[in-house]
Design a protein around this motif. Structure first.
Motif, mmCIF file in Angstrom:
data_model
loop_
_atom_site.group_PDB
_atom_site.id
_atom_site.type_symbol
_atom_site.label_atom_id
_atom_site.label_comp_id
_atom_site.label_asym_id
_atom_site.label_seq_id
_atom_site.Cartn_x
_atom_site.Cartn_y
_atom_site.Cartn_z
ATOM 1 N N ARG A 40 0.838 -1.199 0.000
ATOM 2 C CA ARG A 40 0.000 0.000 0.000
ATOM 3 C C ARG A 40 0.876 1.253 0.000
ATOM 4 O O ARG A 40 1.992 1.247 0.534
ATOM 5 N N PRO A 41 0.364 2.337 -0.568
ATOM 6 C CA PRO A 41 1.121 3.586 -0.569
ATOM 7 C C PRO A 41 0.964 4.329 0.757
ATOM 8 O O PRO A 41 -0.116 4.344 1.346
ATOM 9 N N GLU A 42 2.047 4.905 1.211
ATOM 10 C CA GLU A 42 2.004 5.788 2.381
ATOM 11 C C GLU A 42 2.666 7.103 1.995
ATOM 12 O O GLU A 42 3.738 7.107 1.390
ATOM 13 N N VAL A 43 2.028 8.194 2.373
ATOM 14 C CA VAL A 43 2.494 9.529 1.998
ATOM 15 C C VAL A 43 3.239 10.152 3.168
ATOM 16 O O VAL A 43 2.713 10.246 4.278
ATOM 17 N N ASP A 44 4.466 10.613 2.901
ATOM 18 C CA ASP A 44 5.257 11.347 3.889
ATOM 19 C C ASP A 44 4.993 12.832 3.662
ATOM 20 O O ASP A 44 5.512 13.425 2.712
ATOM 21 N N ARG A 45 4.164 13.434 4.498
ATOM 22 C CA ARG A 45 3.784 14.842 4.311
ATOM 23 C C ARG A 45 4.971 15.796 4.424
ATOM 24 O O ARG A 45 4.935 16.895 3.876
ATOM 25 N N TYR A 74 -8.057 3.497 1.178
ATOM 26 C CA TYR A 74 -7.608 2.111 1.111
ATOM 27 C C TYR A 74 -8.731 1.122 0.796
ATOM 28 O O TYR A 74 -8.447 -0.037 0.479
ATOM 29 N N CYS A 77 -7.928 1.376 -3.139
ATOM 30 C CA CYS A 77 -6.549 1.296 -3.630
ATOM 31 C C CYS A 77 -6.137 -0.164 -3.795
ATOM 32 O O CYS A 77 -6.239 -0.960 -2.873
ATOM 33 N N ILE A 92 5.892 9.285 -1.618
ATOM 34 C CA ILE A 92 5.010 8.120 -1.475
ATOM 35 C C ILE A 92 5.864 6.871 -1.586
ATOM 36 O O ILE A 92 6.596 6.673 -2.568
ATOM 37 N N VAL A 95 4.576 0.123 1.015
ATOM 38 C CA VAL A 95 4.936 -0.710 2.156
ATOM 39 C C VAL A 95 4.086 -1.982 2.147
ATOM 40 O O VAL A 95 2.964 -1.993 1.639
ATOM 41 N N GLU A 97 1.597 -4.724 3.021
ATOM 42 C CA GLU A 97 0.301 -4.707 3.701
ATOM 43 C C GLU A 97 0.322 -5.723 4.843
ATOM 44 O O GLU A 97 0.757 -6.843 4.684
#
Length: 99
Positions: A40-45, A74, A77, A92, A95, A97
Motif C-alpha cells: 500500500r502507498p504511504e504519503v510522507d507529508r 484504502y 486502492c 510516497i 509498504v 500490507e
C-alpha cells in the motif's frame, strides 16, 4: 479540492447480459477492491509538495485531496504503485500490507 465523480452502478441480471469484451466500470466506486492489495502507498507529508500528480495518475480514483494533502482511500486502492512511481519528490513509498 477535487470532487469525486458520480458513477452509475451497472447491474447484470445474468451472465448472458454481460458484454463479451471487457468494459470500464468507472472508478469501481461500488466495488471495494482494496482487499486485493499486498502493498500500500504511504504519503510522507514532510516531503510532499502538494502537486497533485499522485491524484492525477491514480487509475482507481483512490487518492483524494483533502485540505491540499493527498489522502489514500484504502477501500479502493489496489496497491499498483503508480502514485509512488510518478511522485516527483518520492514522498510516497509502497509498504507491505499487514492483514
Amino acid at each position: 479540492m477535487a470532487k469525486k465523480k458520480e458513477t452509475k452502478k451497472i447491474v447484470f441480471q445474468s451472465e448472458s447480459e454481460m458484454p463479451v469484451t471487457a468494459m470500464s466500470l468507472g472508478s469501481m466506486l461500488h466495488n471495494k477492491t482494496g482487499a486485493w492489495r499486498n502493498i500500500r502507498p504511504e504519503v510522507d507529508r514532510a516531503k510532499c509538495i502538494q502537486c497533485g500528480i499522485c491524484w492525477k495518475f491514480c487509475p482507481d480514483v483512490s487518492i483524494n485531496i483533502v485540505d491540499n494533502w493527498p489522502v489514500v482511500d484504502y477501500d479502493f486502492c489496489k496497491g499498483c504503485g503508480i502514485c509512488a512511481e510518478e511522485c516527483p519528490t518520492k514522498c510516497i513509498v509502497m509498504v507491505e500490507e499487514v492483514k
